[in-house]
Design a protein around this motif. Sequence first.
Motif, PDB file in Angstrom:
ATOM      1  N   PRO A 120      -8.398 -31.881 -34.163  1.00 36.61           N
ATOM      2  CA  PRO A 120      -7.308 -31.752 -33.192  1.00 36.61           C
ATOM      3  C   PRO A 120      -7.661 -30.811 -32.030  1.00 36.61           C
ATOM      4  CG  PRO A 120      -6.459 -31.552 -35.429  1.00 36.61           C
ATOM      5  CD  PRO A 120      -7.960 -31.568 -35.526  1.00 36.61           C
ATOM      6  N   ILE A 121      -8.366 -29.738 -32.335  1.00 35.90           N
ATOM      7  CA  ILE A 121      -8.766 -28.784 -31.295  1.00 35.90           C
ATOM      8  C   ILE A 121      -9.768 -29.439 -30.345  1.00 35.90           C
ATOM      9  CG2 ILE A 121      -9.931 -26.567 -30.888  1.00 35.90           C
ATOM     10  CD1 ILE A 121      -8.919 -25.855 -33.829  1.00 35.90           C
TER      11      ILE A 121
ATOM     12  N   LYS B  46     -10.295 -32.708 -29.887  1.00 38.24           N
ATOM     13  CA  LYS B  46      -9.670 -33.815 -29.153  1.00 38.24           C
ATOM     14  C   LYS B  46      -8.883 -33.290 -27.956  1.00 38.24           C
ATOM     15  CE  LYS B  46      -9.303 -37.571 -32.434  1.00 38.24           C
ATOM     16  NZ  LYS B  46      -8.439 -38.528 -33.106  1.00 38.24           N
ATOM     17  N   LYS B  47      -8.159 -32.195 -28.173  1.00 40.15           N
ATOM     18  CA  LYS B  47      -7.393 -31.615 -27.079  1.00 40.15           C
ATOM     19  C   LYS B  47      -8.330 -31.134 -25.972  1.00 40.15           C
ATOM     20  CE  LYS B  47      -3.889 -28.184 -26.049  1.00 40.15           C
ATOM     21  NZ  LYS B  47      -3.107 -27.065 -26.521  1.00 40.15           N
ATOM     22  N   ALA B  48      -9.428 -30.502 -26.352  1.00 45.31           N
ATOM     23  CA  ALA B  48     -10.389 -30.002 -25.364  1.00 45.31           C
ATOM     24  C   ALA B  48     -11.037 -31.146 -24.587  1.00 45.31           C
ATOM     25  CB  ALA B  48     -11.472 -29.174 -26.048  1.00 45.31           C
TER      26      ALA B  48
ATOM     27  N   MET C  88      -9.748 -34.235 -24.148  1.00 39.61           N
ATOM     28  CA  MET C  88      -8.738 -34.940 -23.360  1.00 39.61           C
ATOM     29  C   MET C  88      -8.329 -34.173 -22.112  1.00 39.61           C
ATOM     30  SD  MET C  88      -8.477 -37.699 -24.693  1.00 39.61           S
ATOM     31  CE  MET C  88      -9.005 -38.469 -26.178  1.00 39.61           C
ATOM     32  N   GLU C  89      -8.463 -32.850 -22.149  1.00 34.81           N
ATOM     33  CA  GLU C  89      -8.096 -32.047 -20.975  1.00 34.81           C
ATOM     34  C   GLU C  89      -9.110 -32.184 -19.846  1.00 34.81           C
ATOM     35  OE1 GLU C  89      -7.421 -28.028 -22.248  1.00 34.81           O
ATOM     36  OE2 GLU C  89      -5.582 -28.547 -23.288  1.00 34.81           O
TER      37      GLU C  89
END
Length: 183
Positions: free
Chosen positions: A174-175, A177-179, A181-182
């Motif tokens: 999750p960490i 993926k967020k990085a 996607m940003e």
Amino acid sequence: MSGKVINNRSRILWITRTAIFIALLIVMQAATAPLGNTLITGSLVNMMLVISVMLGGLWSGAAVSLLSPVLARFFGIGPFWVIVPFIMLGNLALVLVWHFIGNQDFGRRLAYIAALVLGAAAKFLVLHVGVAEIAVPIILELPEPQATVISTIFSVPQLVTALIGGGIALIVLPILKKAVMER
């Protein structure tokens, strides 16, 4: 023309991500190999396999799973060359399960847990049959003590390291993926 630019950017991004995954995996193997601890090295390898397929897609995960054992052997990290194809197949089995089950929409958490358990089981079965039942007794013809050690390493510990590595990947995905996607 713009479709071509986007396609080229996508290819470059895929190549870059895949190369980074392979490089990280090799560095992790090289850094942990002197410890002589299959649990640590194997768990990190499996974590990277899961991360590569879940962030980079099927072809990235497949490339990492197939190239990393060959590169590890070239760098003196991996086992006998005869075992490398079985490691490639075991890695690929893990990646395929994570791709086809981990990406399902029947609930993210449930899909991840199913991929974790089934991927670990698939890798374990491929490696156990390939190495312990085929490579060691038929191809390598090693003395009994050495054959037992290698067969043991490519048996239940593979299941354990695939479960641990997948579990760690579940925490960091999750960490990551967020990085990703940003950007």
